[in-house]
Write a protein that holds these residues in place. Sequence first.
Motif, PDB file in Angstrom:
ATOM      1  N   PHE A 125      33.897  38.987  43.705  1.00  0.00           N
ATOM      2  CA  PHE A 125      34.288  40.202  42.989  1.00  0.00           C
ATOM      3  C   PHE A 125      33.840  40.130  41.536  1.00  0.00           C
ATOM      4  N   ARG A 126      34.046  39.007  40.899  1.00  0.00           N
ATOM      5  CA  ARG A 126      33.646  38.865  39.493  1.00  0.00           C
ATOM      6  C   ARG A 126      32.150  39.053  39.333  1.00  0.00           C
ATOM      7  N   VAL A 127      31.382  38.509  40.274  1.00  0.00           N
ATOM      8  CA  VAL A 127      29.924  38.639  40.207  1.00  0.00           C
ATOM      9  C   VAL A 127      29.500  40.088  40.422  1.00  0.00           C
ATOM     10  N   LEU A 128      30.023  40.712  41.476  1.00  0.00           N
ATOM     11  CA  LEU A 128      29.647  42.082  41.807  1.00  0.00           C
ATOM     12  C   LEU A 128      30.127  43.076  40.756  1.00  0.00           C
ATOM     13  N   HIS A 129      31.303  42.828  40.206  1.00  0.00           N
ATOM     14  CA  HIS A 129      31.906  43.763  39.251  1.00  0.00           C
ATOM     15  C   HIS A 129      31.150  43.805  37.935  1.00  0.00           C
ATOM     16  N   ARG A 130      30.423  42.749  37.637  1.00  0.00           N
ATOM     17  CA  ARG A 130      29.660  42.702  36.390  1.00  0.00           C
ATOM     18  C   ARG A 130      28.294  43.364  36.536  1.00  0.00           C
TER      19      ARG A 130
END
Length: 216
Positions: A125-130
Motif C-alpha cells: 500500500f505504501r508503495v502504490l499510494h506514493r
Amino acid sequence: MDNMTMLGRKTKEESAGLSSKTRYMVETALMIAIVLIMGNTVLGTIPTPFLKVSIVTVPVALAAMLIGPTAGVICGIVFGFNSFVGALTGASGMLSTLFTISPTGVFFTAVVARFLDAALVSFLFRVLHRGKLKQASYYICGALMPLFNTVFFMSSLCLFFYNTDYVQGLVSKYNATNPFAFVIAMVGVQATVEAVIGCLLAGTLGVVLSKVLKRG
C-alpha cells in the motif's frame, strides 16, 4: 523572538505531538477492538446461500491504509492470535483438530500467516499510494488482504499438515491430486469472493475515510 514566544510555540508543538500519538493509539485500539468483535461474532461474516464469507480482513486493511503499516501489522497479529485462541478453546473446528497434531504448525498457520499477510499488504500500500495508483491503491490492497490471507494460511496448512490423516481426508473428499489442486478445490471460490468483497468494501471505506479524516 522573546523567550515567552518561543516557550509558547514549543508548548503548542509538544501538545500537537502528544495529540498525534494519542490519536494514533486510540485509532489503533479501535481497529483492534473491531477485529476482535468481528472475529468472534457473526459481524465478521457475510452469509450467502453457498458460502460463509469472512470480512475480518477489512479492518486489518483499513488499519494499514489509514493509520499506518505498524497498525496494520498489529491488527493482523491480533487477528491471528484470536484464531489461535479459537484453536485452543475448540471454537475453531479445523484448527482445534490440527492443534492436537502440531501446536507449532497451528501457530504458524493462524498467527504467522496473518502477520505476513498484514506486513506485505501494508508495504505494498505504501508503495502504490506514493505512485500514480494513489486512489486505486485502496481497492487493490483491499482485495489483496483477504487474498494473501488465504494464500499464506493455506500454504502453512499444507506445509505442516498436508500429509496428516485429517487433511488427506479432505484431499480425498475434493478428489485433489496435489496440494495446489487441494487449495483451489477447497477455498478457490471463497478466496475469489472474499477478494472481490474486500476490494469493494475495504477499498470504498478506505477512500471515503481517507477524505473524511484528511489522510494523504
